[in-house]
Structures are given as structure tokens and as C-alpha cells.
Design a protein around this motif. Sequence first.
Motif, PDB file in Angstrom:
ATOM      1  N   THR A 181     -24.023   7.402 -12.182  1.00 52.47           N
ATOM      2  CA  THR A 181     -25.195   6.676 -11.686  1.00 52.47           C
ATOM      3  C   THR A 181     -26.418   7.573 -11.667  1.00 52.47           C
ATOM      4  O   THR A 181     -27.510   7.155 -12.061  1.00 52.47           O
ATOM      5  N   ASP A 197     -25.737  -0.547 -14.471  1.00 52.73           N
ATOM      6  CA  ASP A 197     -24.885   0.275 -13.602  1.00 52.73           C
ATOM      7  C   ASP A 197     -23.716  -0.572 -13.124  1.00 52.73           C
ATOM      8  O   ASP A 197     -23.891  -1.454 -12.293  1.00 52.73           O
ATOM      9  N   GLU A 198     -22.549  -0.305 -13.658  1.00 51.55           N
ATOM     10  CA  GLU A 198     -21.334  -1.039 -13.286  1.00 51.55           C
ATOM     11  C   GLU A 198     -21.619  -2.540 -13.126  1.00 51.55           C
ATOM     12  O   GLU A 198     -21.430  -3.088 -12.039  1.00 51.55           O
TER      13      GLU A 198
HETATM   14 MG   LIG Z   1     -22.105   4.885  -9.395  1.00 55.13          MG
END
Ligand SMILES: [Mg+2]
Lengths: 353, 738
Positions: free
Chosen positions: A48, A163-164
Motif C-alpha cells: 500500500t 488497492d486490494e
Molecule cells: Mg495494504
Amino acid sequence: MSKAGPASVEFRNVSMRYGAVTAVDTVSFAIEAGQLVTLLGPSGCGKTTTLRMIAGLEIASEGEILIGGKDVTHLSAADRDVSMVFQSYALFPHMSVMENAAYGPTVKGFAKAKAQEMALEKLALVGLKGFEKRYPSELSGGQQQRVAVARALVLEPQVLLFDEPLSNLDAKLRRRVRQEIRDLQQSLNLTVAYVTHDQEEALAVSDKIIVMSNARVAQQGSPRELYEAPADAFVADFIGDANLLDVAITSVTDGRADIALGPARLNLPARGLAAGPAKIAIRPHSLLVSEPGLPNGLPGIVRKSSYLGNHVDLIVESPVGELFVVSPDTQRPRAAGDSIALAFAETGLVLVP
Amino acid sequence: MRASTRLALLIGWLGYVLIPWYLPQDGSLAGYPFGQAGTALALVLSGASPWLLPIGLALVAASLLVGREERPWIGRSLVWIGLLGLIAFFAQGFAITLPDQGIPWLAALFGGAGQAQPGMGFGALMTLFSLLLMMCHGLAYRGYCRGDLFTTSAIGIVVLLIGLFVFYPVATILQSALVESDGTLALASFFERLLSPTIWGLGCLGGGTNCGVAWNTLILAVLTGVITTLLGLACALLVLRTRMPGKRLMRAMTVLPIITPPFVIGLALILLFGRSGAITGILAEWVGIPRSRWIYGLPGVLLAQVLAFAPIAFLVLMGTVQGIAPSMEEAAQTLGAKHWSTFRTVTWPLLRPGLANAFLLGFVESMADFGNPLVLGGNFEVLSTKIFFAVVGAAHNQGQAAVLAIVLLAFTLGAFWVQQRWLGTKSYTTVAGKGDSGIPAMLPTSAKVISAVVIVPWVLLTAVIYAVILIGGFVKAMGRDHTLTLEHYRTGFAIDFSNGIFFEGAAWPSLFTTLKVAAISSPLTALIGLITAFLLTRQHFAGRRTLEFTTMLSFAIPGTVLGVAYILAFNVPPVEITGTGLILVLAFVFRNMPVGVRSGIAGLAQIDKSLDEASMTLRARSFTTLRRVVLPLLKPALITALVYSFVRCITSVSAVIFLVSAEYNLATAYIVGRVEAGEFGLAIAYSSVLIVVMAVGIALIQVGVGERKLGRRAVPVPKPKAPKQTARLTKPAVEAAK
Ligand SMILES: [Mg+2]
Ligand SMILES: Nc1ncnc2c1ncn2[C@@H]1O[C@H](COP(=O)(O)OP(=O)(O)O)[C@@H](O)[C@H]1O
């Protein structure tokens, strides 16, 4: 609006430190324009943070970041042509779907009508036509995610970050949405950086995977390269399961190594290794279950056996240690205590440095 | 150079060239552009104020950069120009003030040896603002705060304001305690004053003489802290852990102190228990208890403070009791514990941090309280009243006031320190997010009985007191002559309609001033508070923790100390604003700012940071993000900040009683004056008018700001963490009650 088109991203020895914590440690990589690259790694390895440095939400402590060949290391998020789809989606709860999607062009100074037109186009693209008046709280998780994607797409950024993106969706939906993201990326020719901790997801959508571990890049390459030629034991284990075993390389000739694995003898590409002790990664399905007494096999005793519908998971005790074996033979499942032998498949065996 | 920097420069030139530099006397512009109403440029060119030249040079230097393309050295030059300009600005301001004051050697350096200058005015203010912005923009050009002009400028402005209106005045107290008026260091007389028996004397132990004010203050504060905490606890347990009737009433009681001026309770007590009070009269006639003055002194002040501050403890302890997860008590019960032992082994230990917090709050409130000791103290002196009489009394001893203020400040800062160090590290909370449901354990019967015995008299007394406040204004003289009359309201609020509308009543001027000052200062308070909160929670910059600590620290400054600090600091140049309405506005803004910051921080904690970040990645700068994303979601916090600062403007006495003037009198100061003159009827009538005004004001603010809209289905804004229910979150409410 002049379309800048997709741009490449390059990290040169970038580090990010929070006080004593080094979240990202001298990382270098390149993302080619128009590619989808995943950052893959276990939780807390710095994915991240890396993504946020591309966005400009964190300013790197060291190193250079280039987007489209231009140095953007010290530019703020608002000055970079990069959009991000957040893990929580980060939809503005006080704005309707339309206002959310039109936010980018609105704050950029476009007339309201033009901004809405741009927003509508992208909303249609993600299949949310007709939802413009709703508020985020009135949408399902999947729909919210589409709004987030549409909002990020509206300014047609040079780089799009995820992000994910699938972590808040239920398991059934994940497979479909990841394919939609991949299709969108290919049809619009976008540069996408995609963070996930799920190796299957990474293998399914990526042009290239950057595997991270402990704030560093462990390996980067195409999905096939990572799977077939992992750079180290960590990657071998993380991308698809692997049995990591100690072996002895007895000799190397013409780039191939003769290997002693317990009683068995193998011949594999040496991958630059010299004679001596080494490690081998063997995929669970590359160990083939046969009857005991097999020549050049590993004798073993089944310790555990679980029937999983289309395959059987076995734990086998062998002279080289406990092995995890996936057997496609569901017709004659072995029971705990059975004596067997394990043969080696042609693929799925690799020496790791 | 960017457009906004050019604008900042333009403001500077306007202030330097066009607007009068000094504060004009009585608003007259005679002699413009020279003399008292002169502009800086004219004064420099005519040779009257050569010390203003360096400031002009800074502006000239900045102007040379106007058309240039943005290069690294431009940013660096701007930083230096702004910084040197600011140094020159403040150096000349503090060096050259009144004749024979200021800093002589520095004045000589500026070519103004032996000269004097009046207080700075709007021209100076604009130039100061411009120089500050120049420096901040330069820092942004250099990449500070990700190159965001708004962020660096906001930080610069907030730091300057806090420095100028919190730190500088408080530092002035120290200075006037340590330094004689002729400029020599006077340590000996400082220590003599500091250690004087009037402060620390222990005469009361041996009987006979009074104890020192410091001991009085401490004893009162400890007693108030203990009693309010016990009352608050009993009340919280009864409301939350029994099926007691009248719970809503109890909760409503917590709102009362917020909209009640602090001395009003004391006033009502006089009307009830004073020598000619209503209850005293009944007791004397029916039971034969002789009339006495027992209410004047420690018992009365204590009673008034307990009544005024117990609701705060109640509020804090409600939070704590609610925060004790029922599942824990259930766990204890499944392990075989009985009611009473569950309470003793589980509930009580979890309550302790909340109790400590409630005690400290009551302790600090009591020490900072000024109104009740003033009206009820009699011969019982505490620090805050002693400071007041040192300043306004016959002695007019500012050095003594400063020393007393230092002692009081040391006490409150000590309590603040204990709270931060000790309670700050302890977890108050057991609410970890979800899944902690269950039925709270009911109180054991004995605890119920004890609580009820304590509470019922308290609630009754509170009810009686508010009845007195309501009725007191409508009778001739409470306690003596209960004939219904409108006389008090007529004295205070008569309007003559014979020639248009003429506000004849004696109370109108102070009421209008109060409303005007409140209306100006509460939006400013909310604005500065919320921006500071935004900077503290959403931006990273060097010195963020220091700034955070400073704003927290200003909580601990009692109103009396701030008031003294303001008159000491602002009755001489360079900032000479005593006697103006401006000083009242400033005092309120900086006294209430912590409330704004608190509610801003609490509000921002509810808004996930990724919303800001999403806005930034969509090309919005931090100002746009603040305006379009954060502020709309912060509406509840905005309301809180506005309401509390509005209410505190109307109710506060301590800070402003030094600062009011004949022209700018405030409602509370006027009421205190009536009380001292014995006109209780008018005072109580005015007090109830204030309570009504505040209720209306709060309603208007709520309508004006409006609701935040989050869609038709009520779903909370995404939260970063599980909401932590700590006792300290209720601080704004507590602050407001001061
Ligand atoms: Mg993360
Ligand atoms: N703002 C921060 N302050 C301190 N440490 C941080 C901060 N953000 C991330 N970290 C640390 O950096 C490391 C990497 O975090 P992150 O990039 O979020 O990991 P990932 O996304 O791979 O799970 C973690 O150890 C995390 O604790």
C-alpha cells in the motif's frame, strides 16, 4: 480534454521511512505504459505504501519516481495525473453517485454540464446507468466499487491504482470483478498498478507481478516466470504452494545439475548454481502417487488424507521430510497409514538459489 | 510567482502605502497620511518613523520577484524576505513603544532612540499578514507540506495567532511578575510576593486568622472535585443501571450548566439562603432557626460549585459507565460472581479512570471559577477573586495580580499534566467496536438506595434553584416581598415606542454588546478551531505535536489568568486595544478556541482519511478538499463549535470582567455589578433573559447550519476505527460549561 494516454511508471531506489519503521526499502521497478502490474506480497510488506507513493499521497523519503518519464518525486497527489480506487472505496457519503463521479472534472473547473457528461460516460462504462441519483449508502458493495472505479476513470488518468479492490466483496463476486477490471484495462489501454495479497488473483490478471517481502522487491516478472523460475524460497512458496527441500547438487554439466534428493536422483536446469547443498521447490501436484517399490522414487507413508471433491490432499512422510501432495486420483484415495512411493512430474520442480 | 502570492504582496503594499499604520484615536483620520493616521510610506518618507523603512524594503524585495518564473531560488528568497520582514516588523514594534519603555538599544538601532509610537492598526496588520503569507508561500514553493500554499499559510496564521494572543499575553504575566516597571529584574520582591503568608499562610489551622488564598483555593477545589464526582457517579449508575423513572429529566439536567452563567447559581443561593432569603425566612419563622450569613464563605461557594459542576461529572461518568461492556459483567456472573461482587471486582475497577477524570475536571473547574466566589465568598478569598481585586481594587497592584495568576496557572497546569500523563496513558474504554452486546448488570439494592439518598436532595435543590431563577425576576424582592411585579424587567428592558423605538432599559446596551461580540467571535472561533483541527489531524508538518500540545495547554488557562494577561499585554503598544470591542472578541476567540479544536478533532476522527485522499487524487487541492468534502461532513462538529463558543461568550465572566469598559460592557459583567449593588431582582431577571437568549441562539445556529445529508438510508460515514468511547470525548461539553 486532451487525453494524455497511459504512461509508464518507474521507481529508482525508492525508500519510505516512518520514523524508525522502514515501510519500503530501496525499491526499483518499472511499469510499462498500458500494462497491468500487480504488487503482491503478504500483509505489511509495503504494498500500500508503494501504491500511495505512486499516487503522491506519501512523499518518498529517498529515491526517484518517474511517471511518463517525468520526475514526479516531489509532486503532490493533486498535481499528478494518477487516480486511485481505495480499498474502502472512499466514496463521498454526502454526494450522489453522479456528484461523486463528476467530482474530478468539477474541481478541475469544467462546466457542470460537461462534468456530468464525462461522469455519465464512465458510469455507463461500468454498468451503472440509471443509478446517478442514488447515494453511496443506497448501493451494494459491488455497485459502490463500480462507482469508485468510474470516479477514478473520469479524468482518464495516466495511471490508475487499485488497492486490494476485491477485499470487500464476497468470494463469488471476486472472480467476476477481477475479470471486469482486466477487461476494462485492456479495452481502454490503461496503465494499472494493482495491489493484492492473493497470489491467484495476481496470476489471473497481471501482465507482470512484483512480489514484495519485508519492504523489498523479492522478484518481478511475468506470472509464468515467477511460477516456473522463482528467485528464492519465499517467492516459490508464496506463488503457488511448494515443498521446499534440502538437496545436494552432485555435479553440473551444460547448465544442468545432477541432484540427490534422498534416495532419488534428478536432473534439472542448474540456474547458475554450483555443486554443493541447495534447495529445491516441488509443487504439490508434481509429486505423483504410485505403488511402493518404484525405481527412482521417494518411498513414503501417508499420514493424513483429505478428500476435496476434485482432488485429494495428502501429507506424506518420506526420507526427506514431510511432503504436501495433491493427487488428482479421487477414485482410489489413499488412507492414512498406506505405504506409497512418489514419482516426479516433468514440470513443477525447480532449484532455488 | 503564483497568483495568490502576488495577491498577498498586494495586500502588503495596500497596508504599507494606503491604510493608516497605527490605530487611529477615536477613529479620526485627521492629518492623513501623516501623524497618528499616517501611512507607513508617508511616515518613512517624511522622516517621522524611519524604523518602518526595513519593512518597506522587504516588500520591495518581494516585488522584484513578481514576474519571475518559478525556480528553487525564488522560494528560498521569499522565505528569507518574509522572515526578515517579520523580524523587522516585530523588532521595531516591541523596541519603540511608549516613551521610556520598550527596548532602548534596539530602538537606537532602528534610528528611533528616545522616540515613541502608538499601537499598531490596520495598515500594520495587513502588512504583517502579507509578510507572513510571503514566508509561508516561499516554504510551499520549496516543497513543504507537499507544496500546498493553503496548508503552509494556514499553519503560519494559526501559529502566529496562538503566539500573539495566547503565548505573548501569558509570557507578559511572567514578565510583569519578575520585572519592575523600570526594567530591572526584581527576583527578591517576586519571591517575597510569591511566598507571602496571604497566599500560603496556615493561620486557620491554629484557629483565629484566615488561611492563605492558595490553601483556600485548593481545599475548595478538592471538596468540589470529590463531591461532584460522587454525585455524578451515583447519578450515572442510577440512570444507566436501574429502571428508575425520570431518566430523561436527569439527562436534561446535564444541559443546564451549559446555558447557565456560572454565578447565577450563587445568586439563586443568596436569594434562598441569604440572611433575608426565602428559605432562611421560612426556617426562622416556623422553626426558629436564627437568620445568619452562613452562606457567605466556604459552605456557600462549595454548594454553588457542586450544583454548577456536578452535571459535568455526571456527563463524564455516563460515558464511562456506558463504556463498560456488559459482556464483561456477564462473564463475571457466569463465573459465579454475585451482584455485589461483580460490581466490586469488575465494574468498580473499570470505573476508576473515569472517576479520576471527573475529579480532575471538577477540581480545575472549581479553581477557575470566579463568579461564585465573587458573589458568595464573603471573607473567604480564593485565587481568582484575589487576582480580580488586585487588579481592580484600591490597591491596584498588577505585580501582585501577576504573581497570583502564576500560582493559579501552576495549579491548573499541574492538574492538566496529571490528566495527560496519568490518565492519557490509561485506557478508559472497553468498547472495542462490535459484538459487545448484552444486558448491563443491574445495581445491587444497597447501591441503589445509597445513590437515591444522595441524588434526590440534589435534584430537588437544582429544581428549586431554577425555579428561583425563573420566578425571582417577577417578584418585588425574593425572600422579603413576594408581590408579583414587572418592575425589574421594566428597569432592565423597557422600550419606549413614543418616538420610534428607543431601548430605554438599563440592560440593553450590555445585551447588544454581548450579542454583537458573540456573533462576531463564535464563527471566528469555529473557523480557527476547525482549521487547526484539520491541520492537526490531516496534515504532516514539523512541529505538529508541539502545536497540538499548545492548543491542549490553552484549555488549562483559567479565564481570570487570561483576562489579567490580556490587560497586561494589550494596554501598551505595539498592540494597544484595551477598552475596545476588539479585545473582547479576541479574548473570546482564544479562550474558546480549544472547544472548536476539540469538536473539530472529534468530528474529523469520524471521517475516514481516505475520503480526503480520494479527493486529492482527483486533483483537488487541500482547500477544495476542505470545502467540498470535509466541511460538509463536519457539519455536526461545526454546530457543536458554534453553539459552545456562542454560549460561552454569553456566560463567561472571569476572562472579560477585566476587559469590559463603560462603552463596551457585557451582560455578565453588568449582572455581577447589579449583584454587588444588591439589586438582586434585576440581576436575576437579566439572567433568565440570558438563558432564553441562549436557547434561541442555539436553535438558530442549528437551523442555519442545517443537517448533513448522507442519503435516504441512514448509514454512518465510514469510520477509520471503532469509535472509542472515552470519557475525554465529552470535553467540549465540559469546556462549554465553564
Ligand atoms: Mg495494504
Ligand atoms: N503512517 C504510517 N506510520 C508508521 N508506519 C506505517 C505507516 N503506514 C504504514 N506503516 C508501516 O509500514 C509497513 C507497510 O505497510 P503497508 O504498506 O500498509 O503494507 P501492506 O499494504 O503491504 O499490507 C507496515 O509495517 C506498517 O506498519
